[in-house]
Design a protein around this motif. Structure first.
Motif: not given
Lengths: 251, 137, 425
Positions: C318-335
């Motif tokens: 449930x907890x994503x973090x935004x790595x170096x200004x990219x929403x990629x990691x949040x997208x992966x966490x949501x996936x």
């Protein structure tokens, strides 16, 4: 009798090496020459009187106050101008910075430090080079800057160790005039140059192997010159005869 | 001692050349051997190339600030090589001589330039400069 | 003060100051600019130059401290009325002024570029002070080393290069915590840790100006030897105490309390961010739209996705973090969260374990997660992302995400069938 600097039973040394012991000294206002061969203990004596190093034994008094602790030493240093034989300087400092720094080291009140600095720089004839960096000065100018640093703040006791090294004859004459112009000051001048002592000193102390072997006027030292003695002038001859009667290594 | 060395005869210069060559070659051999045995030929060449660049920079640094401070320019490369050396894609930048492969030509250009400038700063004494300046082309 | 100005004017760092400022700005802007618009990240970025300045300042302080020996000024300083520590302190202050001045230039630049984009708030001073304490610590160490090593170059070399090695090896947030690398809004500097570092910096400065070798001109005696020894003892105790305090103060960064009002997208599902990450809200809203285009018959969508730290420990994804200004990691966490919610839940279907975790299941699961990531992110992969889950080709997933919807759904169904069969076998 008032004296500026006094020492009683003064001893100094390092480990088993005794440099001098049992010295008695009382010096008032005037110019005093300290003559002696290399290794006699002159520089160590000046450093001890400058309160840089506490004596191994005995006592010192500066301006009537005994120096028994570091606190006493620091208080006394406000009134002592010391020019070491081998003084260093920060090459990037200007002449003004260097003398001003010395004024700060001696706690010259900041409201007077600027005018004092300018005064002594003028006194030693370096006002034309005030903004020059120390590294750009010739040997003689450096020595004059060093003398200025010792005189800033009008100290009551001025200790000069070989102050005329590197000065040309004309500059040495100016130095003598400068020392003569100081009023109400005690100057102790350690030097190898007998003629400087003869020209400006009220009294001469000859030191050899850690002892005072002569104290008196330059005239009296000259009068001790034997006929045909070693030296080119009577004073040199008197000095050499004193040293011969007290060879180095004996007390 | 510096003043004495400035007035020294040819023998000092000979020893300086021998010393520098010896230091460079010894370091090259030591670093190269360890790299070769540990990681293989490609990184070895990269390491030797890096050494050459730093050597040239050290010579230049020594000429500018004195031999005691020869390490200033090589040390100064630490910042760009460790912090600015990757682009936004995570790839090594073209000038990153430690990160680019052995075959990367621009880095060899940097090595050649550094070696040239370093050796020039070593060999071109004030007498040489004077000769170059007064030479009529 | 006058002496301070003399030292400042005559310091060798005066000529190097523009270069220091250049290095600071290069460190700030040369690598990336994604931190612009977020106060905590901007604060950390402004503090990062201290990592390089600290060893440089140590070398400079060592060089400055060594000048007494290089230029043989012992006699004048020994004969000074002022206690020696005052001239040492003035000199160290001048060296620090240049270091802190260059550091401040970077801080000001960070403020100037972040202010128009970040909204309410300002730089987090704790990160800035962490950098300041690092600079003071290293300057103190350099001054101490320069004083004690009489060689003109060994002091700066050991202080500078040795300092860089030490800070690289031991200085990271997980070790000594001398610097911070990331300003995620769910973390903050621990006040105890900051205080411990500030105290250590002060202790080192006191040690640097108080402890010194005997003057080479000394005939072996010093005034008030017992006071010297006492002072050495006190400084030693202070140093040991500060090191002890550092080790007991805990990690330099600690979890930050969640805000009562996080910043969330409208509608469902909700993506909630820390208020400091407000610049990512438009991207988050785009992600919500893309999530809502996923077929509900195939995927179960959680009602809310939260940035790390906004809720307590609970859902593993449930907890994503935004790595170096990219929403990629949040997208992966949501996936991952969507996949987890979409696992079959009928009777007889259980989470596969042991021998039931077949390679086909793992592949299908990884493929689906990667595809979902690309879809939620909006297609493609960021330039800096070179890999993905094992045996998954991210470029292939990016290509798939561009294909007609029907083709994608056929692909999804085939993968979901593998997952279903594995769960319900």
């Amino acid at each position: 009798m008032d004296f500026t600097v006094g020492a009683s039973g003064l001893s100094q040394g390092h480990g088993r090496n005794e440099i001098f012991s049992g010295l008695q000294l009382q010096i008032g206002v005037g110019v005093f020459g300290l003559l002696g061969p290399n290794g006699a203990g002159k520089t160590t004596l000046l450093r001890t009187l400058a309160t840089v190093t506490p004596p191994r034994a005995g006592s010192i008094e500066i301006l009537g106050k005994p120096i028994e602790s570091e606190k006493d030493a620091r208080a006394a240093r406000r009134h002592i101008g010391f020019l070491p034989q081998d003084f260093g300087y920060y090459p990037s400092f200007s002449v003004y910075d260097f003398v001003h720094y010395s004024a700060w080291l001696r706690e010259v009140p900041s409201k007077h430090s600027r005018e004092e600095t300018l005064r002594v720089i003028r006194q030693v004839g370096l006002e034309g080079r005030m903004k020059s960096r120390m590294k750009s000065l010739s040997g003689g100018m450096l020595r004059r800057a060093g003398i200025a640093s010792a005189l800033v703040g009008s100290p009551r006791l001025v200790l000069l160790d070989e102050p005329t090294v590197g000065l040309d004859p004309a500059q040495r004459l100016e130095f003598r005039d400068l020392i003569r112009s100081l009023e109400n000051v005690t100057v102790i001048l350690s030097t190898h140059l007998v003629e400087d002592v003869a020209a400006i000193c009220n009294e001469v102390i000859v030191m050899s192997s850690g002892s005072f072997v002569f104290r008196g006027t330059p005239g009296r030292l000259s009068s001790l010159a034997p006929n045909g003695g070693i030296g080119d002038t009577p004073m040199e001859q008197g000095y050499m005869s004193i040293l011969e009667s007290h060879p180095a290594g004996t007390r | 001692m510096n003043q004495l060395e400035l007035a020294a005869g040819p023998i000092l210069r000979t020893y300086e050349r021998l010393h520098l060559s010896g230091v460079y070659l010894t370091t090259l051999v030591l670093v190269g051997s360890v790299e070769w045995f540990e990681v293989g030929p490609d990184p070895t060449i990269t390491a030797c190339r890096s050494l050459t660049i730093w050597f040239g920079l050290a010579l230049l640094s020594g000429r500018i600030w004195g031999r005691w401070l020869s390490w200033i320019l090589p040390a100064a490369t630490l910042f760009p090589l460790t912090y600015l050396n990757v682009d936004t894609n995570g790839d090594a930048r073209w000038w990153d001589w430690t990160g680019q492969p052995a075959s990367h030509a621009p880095c060899w250009g940097i090595a050649a330039l550094s070696a040239f400038i370093g050796l020039a700063s070593f060999f071109l004494t004030p007498w040489h400069w004077k000769k170059l300046r007064t030479k009529k082309f | 003060m006058k002496l301070y100005w003399i030292e400042l004017r005559r310091s060798p760092l005066r000529l190097w100051f523009p270069l220091l400022v250049g290095v600071d700005l290069a460190a700030l802007f040369g690598r990336s600019t994604w931190w612009i618009g977020e106060w905590p990240q901007a604060s950390v970025q402004a503090q990062i130059p201290a990592f390089y300045f600290a060893p440089l300042l140590a070398a400079a302080a060592a060089w400055a401290a060594g000048r007494v020996d290089r230029h043989n000024v012992h006699a004048q300083l020994d004969a000074a009325a002022h206690p020696r520590w005052r001239s040492e302190l003035v000199q160290l202050s001048a060296t620090l002024t240049y270091g802190l001045g260059a550091y401040a230039a970077g801080v000001i630049a960070a403020v100037i570029v972040t202010l128009p984009k970040a909204g309410p708030g300002f730089l987090w001073p704790s990160y800035i002070f962490l950098g300041v304490s690092l600079l003071i610590t290293y300057a103190g160490i350099g001054h101490l080393i320069g004083h004690w090593l009489r060689s003109p170059f060994t002091g700066p070399l050991i202080s500078g290069l040795g300092g860089l090695v030490l800070i690289s090896w031991m200085g990271s947030p997980k070790r000594l915590g001398l610097f911070a690398l990331s300003g995620d809004p769910f973390k903050e500097i621990s006040q105890n840790a900051l205080m411990a570092r500030a105290l250590m910096a002060m202790a080192l400065v006191i040690a640097a100006v108080s402890l010194r070798r005997k003057s080479p001109l000394s005939v072996g005696r010093v005034w008030n030897l017992s006071a010297h020894r006492g002072r050495t003892l006190v400084v030693g105790v202070l140093l040991c105490g500060s090191i002890l305090g550092l080790s007991m103060a805990g990690p330099v960064q600690v979890a930050r309390s969640a805000p009562s009002q996080p910043l969330c997208t409208k509608g469902t599902p909700r993506i909630c961010l820390w208020p400091e990450d407000r610049k990512y809200l438009p991207e988050a809203e785009g992600m919500v739209k893309r999530i809502n285009r996923l077929p509900r018959r195939l995927f179960t969508i959680p009602s809310e996705f939260q940035e790390r730290g906004l809720s307590g420990p609970g859902e593993p994804f449930s907890g994503f973090f935004i790595l170096e200004g990219s929403m990629w990691n949040p997208a992966a966490t949501m996936a991952g969260s969507i996949m987890h919610a979409s696992w079959p839940k009928e009777n007889g279907c259980t989470l596969p374990l042991g021998s039931r975790l077949t390679p086909q299941f793992r592949q299908a699961s990884a493929d689906l997660t990667a595809w979902l990531t690309v879809r939620i992110f909006g297609g493609g992969t960021p330039a800096g992302i070179h890999g993905g889950p094992p045996n998954v080709s991210m470029p292939a997933m990016a290509q798939l995400a561009d294909k007609p919807e029907g083709e994608q759904m056929d692909w999804v169904k085939s993968r979901m069938q593998v997952v279903h069969n594995t769960f319900c076998s």
